[in-house]
Design a protein around this motif. Structure first.
Motif, PDB file in Angstrom:
ATOM      1  N   UNK A   1       0.805  -1.218   0.000  1.00  0.00           N
ATOM      2  CA  UNK A   1       0.000   0.000   0.000  1.00  0.00           C
ATOM      3  C   UNK A   1       0.840   1.272   0.000  1.00  0.00           C
ATOM      4  N   UNK A   2       2.121   1.162   0.326  1.00  0.00           N
ATOM      5  CA  UNK A   2       2.969   2.351   0.405  1.00  0.00           C
ATOM      6  C   UNK A   2       2.969   3.099  -0.918  1.00  0.00           C
ATOM      7  N   UNK A   3       2.739   4.409  -0.823  1.00  0.00           N
ATOM      8  CA  UNK A   3       2.690   5.250  -2.013  1.00  0.00           C
ATOM      9  C   UNK A   3       1.333   5.343  -2.661  1.00  0.00           C
ATOM     10  N   UNK A   4       0.367   4.582  -2.168  1.00  0.00           N
ATOM     11  CA  UNK A   4      -0.981   4.632  -2.734  1.00  0.00           C
ATOM     12  C   UNK A   4      -1.581   6.014  -2.498  1.00  0.00           C
TER      13      UNK A   4
ATOM     14  N   UNK B   1      -6.270  17.456  -1.104  1.00  0.00           N
ATOM     15  CA  UNK B   1      -7.076  16.601  -1.980  1.00  0.00           C
ATOM     16  C   UNK B   1      -6.515  15.192  -2.051  1.00  0.00           C
ATOM     17  N   UNK B   2      -5.191  15.072  -2.018  1.00  0.00           N
ATOM     18  CA  UNK B   2      -4.543  13.772  -2.143  1.00  0.00           C
ATOM     19  C   UNK B   2      -3.467  13.653  -1.071  1.00  0.00           C
ATOM     20  N   UNK B   3      -3.457  12.513  -0.428  1.00  0.00           N
ATOM     21  CA  UNK B   3      -2.394  12.156   0.502  1.00  0.00           C
ATOM     22  C   UNK B   3      -1.874  10.790   0.077  1.00  0.00           C
ATOM     23  N   UNK B   4      -0.769  10.364   0.651  1.00  0.00           N
ATOM     24  CA  UNK B   4      -0.178   9.088   0.270  1.00  0.00           C
ATOM     25  C   UNK B   4      -0.039   8.185   1.484  1.00  0.00           C
ATOM     26  N   UNK B   5      -0.155   6.907   1.260  1.00  0.00           N
ATOM     27  CA  UNK B   5       0.072   5.924   2.303  1.00  0.00           C
ATOM     28  C   UNK B   5       1.587   5.857   2.535  1.00  0.00           C
ATOM     29  N   UNK B   6       2.000   6.193   3.745  1.00  0.00           N
ATOM     30  CA  UNK B   6       3.417   6.262   4.103  1.00  0.00           C
ATOM     31  C   UNK B   6       3.685   5.390   5.322  1.00  0.00           C
ATOM     32  N   UNK B   7       4.921   4.939   5.500  1.00  0.00           N
ATOM     33  CA  UNK B   7       5.244   4.134   6.678  1.00  0.00           C
ATOM     34  C   UNK B   7       5.346   4.997   7.925  1.00  0.00           C
TER      35      UNK B   7
ATOM     36  N   UNK C   1      11.829   2.195   1.936  1.00  0.00           N
ATOM     37  CA  UNK C   1      10.410   1.876   1.777  1.00  0.00           C
ATOM     38  C   UNK C   1       9.873   2.214   0.383  1.00  0.00           C
ATOM     39  N   UNK C   2      10.756   2.655  -0.521  1.00  0.00           N
ATOM     40  CA  UNK C   2      10.316   2.975  -1.882  1.00  0.00           C
ATOM     41  C   UNK C   2       9.439   4.215  -1.952  1.00  0.00           C
ATOM     42  N   UNK C   3       9.677   5.163  -1.064  1.00  0.00           N
ATOM     43  CA  UNK C   3       8.876   6.389  -0.999  1.00  0.00           C
ATOM     44  C   UNK C   3       9.478   7.440  -1.928  1.00  0.00           C
ATOM     45  N   UNK C   4       8.687   7.932  -2.852  1.00  0.00           N
ATOM     46  CA  UNK C   4       9.157   8.958  -3.787  1.00  0.00           C
ATOM     47  C   UNK C   4       9.176  10.328  -3.102  1.00  0.00           C
TER      48      UNK C   4
ATOM     49  N   UNK D   1       6.026  12.443  -2.886  1.00  0.00           N
ATOM     50  CA  UNK D   1       4.971  12.017  -1.966  1.00  0.00           C
ATOM     51  C   UNK D   1       5.128  12.658  -0.602  1.00  0.00           C
ATOM     52  N   UNK D   2       6.345  13.094  -0.268  1.00  0.00           N
ATOM     53  CA  UNK D   2       6.603  13.503   1.105  1.00  0.00           C
ATOM     54  C   UNK D   2       7.241  14.895   1.242  1.00  0.00           C
ATOM     55  N   UNK D   3       8.181  15.245   0.372  1.00  0.00           N
ATOM     56  CA  UNK D   3       8.908  16.502   0.546  1.00  0.00           C
ATOM     57  C   UNK D   3       8.021  17.746   0.495  1.00  0.00           C
TER      58      UNK D   3
END
Length: 172
Positions: free
Chosen positions: A9-12, A22-28, A68-71, A74-76
Protein backbone atom coordinates in the motif's frame (compact mmCIF):
# COMPACT_ATOMS: atom_id res chain seq x y z
CA UNK A 1 -11.71 -10.20 1.16
CA UNK A 2 -8.05 -10.50 0.35
CA UNK A 3 -4.75 -10.69 2.14
CA UNK A 4 -1.65 -8.69 1.24
CA UNK A 5 1.36 -7.16 2.91
CA UNK A 6 0.96 -3.57 4.06
CA UNK A 7 4.09 -2.62 2.14
CA UNK A 8 2.04 -3.06 -1.04
CA UNK A 9 0.00 0.00 0.00
CA UNK A 10 2.97 2.35 0.40
CA UNK A 11 2.69 5.25 -2.01
CA UNK A 12 -0.98 4.63 -2.73
CA UNK A 13 -2.70 8.00 -3.33
CA UNK A 14 -5.68 8.44 -1.02
CA UNK A 15 -8.52 10.83 -0.31
CA UNK A 16 -9.07 11.12 3.43
CA UNK A 17 -12.43 12.21 4.83
CA UNK A 18 -12.39 15.87 5.88
CA UNK A 19 -8.74 16.31 4.83
CA UNK A 20 -7.63 19.71 3.59
CA UNK A 21 -5.30 18.15 1.01
CA UNK A 22 -7.08 16.60 -1.98
CA UNK A 23 -4.54 13.77 -2.14
CA UNK A 24 -2.39 12.16 0.50
CA UNK A 25 -0.18 9.09 0.27
CA UNK A 26 0.07 5.92 2.30
CA UNK A 27 3.42 6.26 4.10
CA UNK A 28 5.24 4.13 6.68
CA UNK A 29 5.11 5.09 10.35
CA UNK A 30 7.38 3.02 12.56
CA UNK A 31 5.37 3.62 15.76
CA UNK A 32 2.19 1.90 14.54
CA UNK A 33 1.38 -1.38 16.26
CA UNK A 34 1.28 -4.01 13.55
CA UNK A 35 -0.34 -6.72 15.67
CA UNK A 36 -3.71 -4.96 15.84
CA UNK A 37 -6.00 -3.78 13.08
CA UNK A 38 -4.76 -2.85 9.63
CA UNK A 39 -1.84 -0.67 10.65
CA UNK A 40 -3.28 2.08 8.42
CA UNK A 41 -4.13 5.29 10.26
CA UNK A 42 -4.75 8.91 9.32
CA UNK A 43 -1.74 11.07 10.12
CA UNK A 44 -2.12 14.42 11.89
CA UNK A 45 1.43 15.79 12.15
CA UNK A 46 0.34 19.13 13.64
CA UNK A 47 -1.13 17.49 16.74
CA UNK A 48 0.28 13.95 16.97
CA UNK A 49 3.99 13.79 17.91
CA UNK A 50 4.49 10.30 16.40
CA UNK A 51 3.00 11.48 13.11
CA UNK A 52 5.12 14.65 13.08
CA UNK A 53 8.37 12.79 13.73
CA UNK A 54 7.44 10.12 11.17
CA UNK A 55 6.94 12.85 8.56
CA UNK A 56 10.17 14.61 9.57
CA UNK A 57 12.14 11.35 9.42
CA UNK A 58 10.88 10.73 5.88
CA UNK A 59 11.60 14.31 4.82
CA UNK A 60 15.11 14.43 6.31
CA UNK A 61 16.34 10.89 5.60
CA UNK A 62 16.69 9.88 1.92
CA UNK A 63 17.88 6.42 3.00
CA UNK A 64 14.61 5.86 4.91
CA UNK A 65 12.58 6.91 1.87
CA UNK A 66 14.65 4.56 -0.30
CA UNK A 67 14.21 1.66 2.14
CA UNK A 68 10.41 1.88 1.78
CA UNK A 69 10.32 2.98 -1.88
CA UNK A 70 8.88 6.39 -1.00
CA UNK A 71 9.16 8.96 -3.79
CA UNK A 72 10.29 12.47 -2.89
CA UNK A 73 7.14 14.02 -4.38
CA UNK A 74 4.97 12.02 -1.97
CA UNK A 75 6.60 13.50 1.10
CA UNK A 76 8.91 16.50 0.55
CA UNK A 77 6.14 18.99 -0.38
CA UNK A 78 4.05 17.95 2.65
CA UNK A 79 3.67 20.70 5.24
CA UNK A 80 2.17 20.62 8.70
CA UNK A 81 -1.37 22.05 8.59
CA UNK A 82 -2.57 23.62 11.86
CA UNK A 83 -5.95 22.19 12.85
CA UNK A 84 -6.25 22.86 16.58
CA UNK A 85 -5.35 26.01 18.52
CA UNK A 86 -4.50 25.48 22.17
CA UNK A 87 -4.53 28.69 24.22
CA UNK A 88 -2.04 28.80 27.11
CA UNK A 89 -0.50 25.46 26.10
CA UNK A 90 2.48 25.93 28.39
CA UNK A 91 4.86 28.62 29.62
CA UNK A 92 5.51 29.50 25.96
CA UNK A 93 1.83 30.40 25.51
CA UNK A 94 -0.50 29.44 22.66
CA UNK A 95 0.29 26.85 20.00
CA UNK A 96 -1.36 25.92 16.71
CA UNK A 97 0.87 22.90 16.14
CA UNK A 98 1.25 21.18 19.51
CA UNK A 99 3.20 18.21 18.15
CA UNK A 100 5.77 20.44 16.49
CA UNK A 101 6.02 22.55 19.64
CA UNK A 102 6.53 19.59 21.99
CA UNK A 103 8.96 17.73 19.71
CA UNK A 104 11.12 20.84 19.44
CA UNK A 105 10.81 21.64 23.15
CA UNK A 106 11.79 18.11 24.22
CA UNK A 107 14.54 17.82 21.61
CA UNK A 108 12.99 14.78 19.93
CA UNK A 109 15.18 13.81 16.98
CA UNK A 110 13.29 10.86 15.45
CA UNK A 111 10.31 8.54 15.83
CA UNK A 112 12.65 6.13 17.63
CA UNK A 113 12.79 8.39 20.70
CA UNK A 114 9.92 6.53 22.33
CA UNK A 115 10.20 7.88 25.90
CA UNK A 116 10.16 11.54 24.84
CA UNK A 117 7.42 10.86 22.28
CA UNK A 118 5.26 9.34 25.03
CA UNK A 119 5.76 12.50 27.11
CA UNK A 120 4.93 14.70 24.12
CA UNK A 121 1.81 12.65 23.31
CA UNK A 122 0.56 12.88 26.87
CA UNK A 123 0.81 16.68 26.82
CA UNK A 124 -0.57 17.23 23.32
CA UNK A 125 -3.48 14.81 23.51
CA UNK A 126 -4.60 15.87 26.99
CA UNK A 127 -4.39 19.61 26.33
CA UNK A 128 -5.65 19.33 22.76
CA UNK A 129 -8.81 17.52 23.82
CA UNK A 130 -9.53 19.51 26.97
CA UNK A 131 -8.52 23.01 25.85
CA UNK A 132 -8.10 22.89 22.08
CA UNK A 133 -10.26 24.89 19.68
CA UNK A 134 -10.89 23.78 16.08
CA UNK A 135 -9.30 26.06 13.47
CA UNK A 136 -10.77 24.49 10.32
CA UNK A 137 -13.83 22.70 9.02
CA UNK A 138 -17.52 22.79 9.86
CA UNK A 139 -16.77 23.05 13.57
CA UNK A 140 -14.23 25.87 13.38
CA UNK A 141 -14.30 27.81 16.67
CA UNK A 142 -15.70 24.92 18.74
CA UNK A 143 -13.75 23.24 21.50
CA UNK A 144 -12.27 19.90 20.43
CA UNK A 145 -14.10 18.26 23.32
CA UNK A 146 -17.40 19.44 21.79
CA UNK A 147 -16.47 18.90 18.13
CA UNK A 148 -15.11 15.33 18.41
CA UNK A 149 -18.43 13.52 18.98
CA UNK A 150 -20.11 15.69 16.31
CA UNK A 151 -17.46 14.84 13.71
CA UNK A 152 -17.62 11.17 14.67
CA UNK A 153 -21.40 11.13 14.13
CA UNK A 154 -21.12 13.01 10.83
CA UNK A 155 -18.51 10.57 9.50
CA UNK A 156 -20.57 7.52 10.51
CA UNK A 157 -23.82 9.01 9.15
CA UNK A 158 -22.12 9.82 5.81
CA UNK A 159 -20.82 6.25 5.52
CA UNK A 160 -17.18 7.40 5.71
CA UNK A 161 -16.54 5.63 9.02
CA UNK A 162 -17.76 2.78 11.17
CA UNK A 163 -17.73 2.59 14.93
CA UNK A 164 -14.78 0.51 15.99
CA UNK A 165 -13.16 -0.32 19.30
CA UNK A 166 -10.21 -2.47 20.16
CA UNK A 167 -8.73 -3.43 23.50
CA UNK A 168 -5.46 -1.83 24.57
CA UNK A 169 -4.02 -5.25 25.38
CA UNK A 170 -4.82 -8.94 25.25
CA UNK A 171 -8.29 -9.94 26.45
CA UNK A 172 -8.32 -12.87 28.83
Amino acid sequence: LTTFKGAAMLGTPLKAALAINERIYCLPLLTILMDKGTGVVTSVPADAPDDYMGLMDLKKKPALRAKYGIKDEWVLPTEVIPIIRIPDFDEDGETTASAVHMCEKLGIKSQNDKAKLAEAKHATYLKGFNFGVMMVGAHKGKKVEEAKPLVKKELVDAGWAVLYAEPEGPVM
